[in-house]
Design a protein around this motif. Structure first.
Motif, PDB file in Angstrom:
ATOM      1  N   GLU A 135      -8.630 -11.543 -31.032  1.00 25.78           N
ATOM      2  CA  GLU A 135      -8.207 -11.513 -29.632  1.00 25.78           C
ATOM      3  C   GLU A 135      -9.101 -12.399 -28.789  1.00 25.78           C
ATOM      4  OE1 GLU A 135      -7.358  -7.779 -27.773  1.00 25.78           O
ATOM      5  OE2 GLU A 135      -7.004  -6.820 -29.699  1.00 25.78           O
ATOM      6  N   ASN A 136      -8.497 -13.105 -27.826  1.00 22.28           N
ATOM      7  CA  ASN A 136      -9.215 -13.866 -26.793  1.00 22.28           C
ATOM      8  C   ASN A 136     -10.099 -14.974 -27.352  1.00 22.28           C
ATOM      9  OD1 ASN A 136      -8.138 -12.159 -24.774  1.00 22.28           O
ATOM     10  ND2 ASN A 136      -9.756 -10.660 -25.185  1.00 22.28           N
ATOM     11  N   GLU A 137      -9.806 -15.470 -28.557  1.00 19.63           N
ATOM     12  CA  GLU A 137     -10.579 -16.604 -29.066  1.00 19.63           C
ATOM     13  C   GLU A 137     -10.016 -17.887 -28.495  1.00 19.63           C
ATOM     14  OE1 GLU A 137     -11.523 -18.838 -33.283  1.00 19.63           O
ATOM     15  OE2 GLU A 137     -11.526 -16.656 -33.204  1.00 19.63           O
ATOM     16  N   ALA A 138     -10.914 -18.761 -28.016  1.00 17.41           N
ATOM     17  CA  ALA A 138     -10.510 -20.052 -27.461  1.00 17.41           C
ATOM     18  C   ALA A 138     -10.726 -21.140 -28.502  1.00 17.41           C
ATOM     19  CB  ALA A 138     -11.317 -20.349 -26.199  1.00 17.41           C
TER      20      ALA A 138
ATOM     21  N   THR B  50     -17.598 -14.153 -33.325  1.00 13.43           N
ATOM     22  CA  THR B  50     -17.252 -15.507 -32.890  1.00 13.43           C
ATOM     23  C   THR B  50     -17.520 -16.541 -33.974  1.00 13.43           C
ATOM     24  OG1 THR B  50     -17.740 -14.958 -30.576  1.00 13.43           O
ATOM     25  CG2 THR B  50     -17.711 -17.296 -31.163  1.00 13.43           C
TER      26      THR B  50
ATOM     27  N   ASN C   8      -6.875 -18.908 -25.108  1.00 14.47           N
ATOM     28  CA  ASN C   8      -6.485 -17.737 -25.888  1.00 14.47           C
ATOM     29  C   ASN C   8      -5.534 -18.197 -26.993  1.00 14.47           C
ATOM     30  OD1 ASN C   8      -5.266 -15.347 -26.901  1.00 14.47           O
ATOM     31  ND2 ASN C   8      -5.671 -14.282 -24.976  1.00 14.47           N
TER      32      ASN C   8
ATOM     33  N   GLN D 252     -15.164 -18.854 -15.466  1.00 13.53           N
ATOM     34  CA  GLN D 252     -13.762 -18.513 -15.694  1.00 13.53           C
ATOM     35  C   GLN D 252     -12.821 -19.555 -15.107  1.00 13.53           C
ATOM     36  OE1 GLN D 252     -13.081 -15.489 -17.311  1.00 13.53           O
ATOM     37  NE2 GLN D 252     -10.950 -16.097 -17.505  1.00 13.53           N
TER      38      GLN D 252
END
Length: 322
Positions: A217-220, A109, A240, A289
């Motif tokens: 993948e799936n980084e905000a 991250t 995402n 979430q």
């Protein structure tokens, strides 16, 4: 001792009323009504706690006429703390793996291609990063300040901040202008070396015609679609970023992007005239979430408001989307 039994005993002790009951039974065996009167508790409360203590293995009991008499088990007072905690913790390998995966996620991250992009705000995560830098130093050896800075700069430009945090958290000690790892500092079990860190944090490159961008993948985070001719840009946010890149590229390619001025520039200048940039990664681990999209929208709005760029350089304002 069985691990689950040890856990149950420790939980049973973590209550003021149960400790009072055990103390009373240590002096004299008794029944529930007598304990209730002695300890000024209701009978139902005493009965509840007696059951917990009995389930945890603290008590023996016997029936005498109409009463159930409770007493401490004979061998209980001879038990030491070592006896209590001397148990094999189950699933140790899985626990170690969970810890390793947690630490790897932090590295992925906050590092990109082997370099630290920013420090986490949360202290627990920040310590994981600082432990990585601590592994660049040998225990018992003293370092000049420049030597410390050089080792930090290999992975992060703001060496002053990292050095200060290492002192503040007690990882490193400073005396007479010399630096060394603190004597009581215990190194973490898993710290990747330089090669492993590079492999762990290398961002995959997504190629779409003339545009390429490194995105895990799936980084905000918050991103920009920037016109390289006039530096005008669209600012957006997504939970995402990879999905956002693919979605907006497709919309622009097929002429359906919601901001017409950007769509017109794309049609006129071509895809090679635009860059897709990640402006800020956002750690979403502690955000529920169902609240993540709203959180990203608020962060994006705040980001745009704080930009010094003139509004006519931001596509968003022309359509009043933000």
């Amino acid at each position: 001792m069985n691990y689950n039994k040890t856990l149950k005993m420790i939980k049973a002790l973590a209550d003021d009323s149960r400790l009072k009951i055990l103390n009373s039974l240590n002096l004299k065996e008794s029944y529930a009504e007598e304990l209730a009167d002695k300890l000024n508790l209701s009978q139902s409360t005493v009965s509840f706690h007696l059951k917990k203590l009995d389930d945890a293995g603290f008590l023996d009991k016997s029936k005498e006429q109409y009463y159930t008499i409770y007493r401490l088990k004979d061998n209980l007072l001879q038990m030491t703390l070592a006896d209590l905690i001397n148990t094999e913790i189950p699933d140790r390998d899985n626990q170690d793996m969970r810890i390793r995966k947690y630490r790897e996620k932090i590295f992925r991250t906050f590092f990109s291609d082997g370099r630290l992009e920013k420090l986490p705000a949360q202290l627990k995560k920040k310590l994981v990063i600082l432990e990585f830098f601590a592994a660049r130093f040998r225990r018992g050896k003293e370092y000049e300040e420049k030597q410390v800075d050089d080792r930090i700069k290999e992975f992060h430009d703001d060496y002053c901040t990292i050095r200060r945090y290492m002192i503040d958290t007690g990882i490193m000690a400073r005396k007479n202008g010399k630096y060394r790892l603190a004597d009581n500092y215990i190194a973490a079990e898993y710290i990747p070396d330089k090669t492993a860190l590079m492999k762990l944090t290398q961002k995959p490159i997504i190629q779409r015609e003339n545009i390429s961008v490194k995105l895990p993948e799936n980084e905000a985070g918050i991103f920009a679609i920037r016109n390289i001719h006039n530096q005008k840009q669209f600012i957006g946010g997504s939970v995402n970023l990879r999905a956002a890149f693919n979605r907006y590229f497709s919309e622009l390619k097929f002429g359906s992007f919601h901001i017409k001025t950007l769509q017109n520039d794309w049609n006129r200048l071509g895809s090679h005239s635009f860059n897709f940039l990640v402006l800020q990664s956002i750690d979403m681990e502690n955000i529920p979430q169902k609240e993540r999209r709203k959180f990203i929208a608020e962060q994006t709005k705040t980001f745009i408001t704080g930009m010094e760029t003139e509004h006519d350089k931001i596509y968003n304002f022309e359509e009043n989307k933000i």
